[in-house]
Design an enzyme around this catalytic site. Structure first.
Site, PDB file in Angstrom:
ATOM      1  N   HIS A   1      -7.232  -5.998   0.158  1.00  0.00           N
ATOM      2  CA  HIS A   1      -6.097  -5.073   0.186  1.00  0.00           C
ATOM      3  C   HIS A   1      -4.888  -5.601   0.965  1.00  0.00           C
ATOM      4  O   HIS A   1      -3.754  -5.577   0.468  1.00  0.00           O
ATOM      5  CB  HIS A   1      -6.537  -3.724   0.776  1.00  0.00           C
TER       6      HIS A   1
ATOM      7  N   ASP B   1     -10.008  -4.907  -4.264  1.00  0.00           N
ATOM      8  CA  ASP B   1      -9.304  -4.156  -3.228  1.00  0.00           C
ATOM      9  C   ASP B   1     -10.181  -2.962  -2.878  1.00  0.00           C
ATOM     10  O   ASP B   1     -10.481  -2.133  -3.738  1.00  0.00           O
ATOM     11  CB  ASP B   1      -7.938  -3.704  -3.755  1.00  0.00           C
TER      12      ASP B   1
ATOM     13  N   SER C   1       0.825  -1.206   0.000  1.00  0.00           N
ATOM     14  CA  SER C   1       0.000   0.000   0.000  1.00  0.00           C
ATOM     15  C   SER C   1       0.870   1.271   0.000  1.00  0.00           C
ATOM     16  O   SER C   1       1.681   1.453  -0.898  1.00  0.00           O
ATOM     17  CB  SER C   1      -0.958  -0.035   1.197  1.00  0.00           C
TER      18      SER C   1
END
Length: 261
Positions: free
Chosen positions: A224, A194, A93
């Site tokens: 995610h 996601d 991320s």
């Protein structure tokens, strides 16, 4: 403030090949700890730092910004570079965005990148109001634990501090402009489903980097936080194989010997 249980940083002294792992926005090292322990078990030297303002209370994060988070991973990278002959950077991320900036700035000193659902942009349409709204609204609902696997939880904040979100937005814009400077081999793994970072972010990153050695993998069974999800073992194995392809000492027995078994 005490660190949340499980959110502690992780360090393992292994062989001459090192891996720096960068966790995500409002998350903690816990989201990458199984990955770090897997790599350590393969004899690699591993560093998984806790980013400033993370792993305690979301209020603590209000006092930090992207410069603080980037400075911490840059420091950890330089420590690994002093200790290891080759260093790889892995990120989840926002950790993927941090990894990309490290690659743009450090060049050949980084041997390769592994990115899992890397962030490129804050897509919330309300984000344009952050420069002003952050002075009136201290936090918004959290983004932690977007995981498909039942019973798997991420240690992260249940609120997003708006000052930090404003800083993240500026940071992602900065990194987007630096993507053409990224030339290292890249393994990018992303989830079609996601709920935090859409697949378009991965597509833009792949379109803008200058790397010629690029592998894209879809994580069909994960959301995610894929490193704690159904595809975790695939991420671990594929990332180690990626390192093994680019680091001659890995897989030759030298890593295990260097780490003392």
């Amino acid at each position: 403030m005490p660190v949340l249980p499980g959110a502690e940083p992780f360090r393992h002294e292994g062989g001459e090949v090192g891996v720096l792992l960068c966790h995500g926005f409002t998350g903690s090292p816990q989201s990458l700890r199984p990955w770090a322990e897997y790599l350590a078990g393969q004899g690699l030297t591993v560093s998984l730092p806790l980013l400033p303002g993370h792993g305690t209370r979301w209020q603590d994060m209000q006092l930090t910004g992207w410069q603080d988070w980037y400075a911490e991973v840059d420091r950890a990278l330089r420590e690994l570079q002093e200790r290891c002959t080759q260093v790889f950077v892995f990120g989840l991320s926002m950790g993927g965005a941090l990894s990309l900036r490290l690659a743009a700035k450090h060049g050949d000193a980084i041997s390769g990148l592994v990115l899992v659902n890397p962030a490129n942009k804050v897509h919330d349409p309300l984000a344009v109001a952050l420069p002003v709204a952050r002075h009136f609204i201290r936090s918004t609902p959290g983004i932690a634990s977007d995981i498909a696997k039942p019973g798997s939880l991420e240690v992260g904040y249940d609120r997003v501090p708006t000052h930090a979100a404003h800083s993240l937005r500026k940071f992602l814009r900065l990194v987007d402009g630096e993507l053409p400077q990224v030339t290292q081999p890249v393994l990018l793994l992303h989830s079609p489903q996601d709920h935090v970072v859409p697949p378009v972010d991965s597509a833009r990153i792949l379109a803008r980097i200058s790397s010629t050695d690029v592998t894209e993998t879809l994580l069909e069974h994960s959301y995610h936080v894929a490193t704690l999800d159904h595809d975790a073992e695939r991420i671990f194995a594929d990332s180690y194989a990626f390192v093994g392809r680019l680091a001659q000492s890995v897989g030759s027995g030298r890593e295990g010997a260097a780490s003392g078994g």
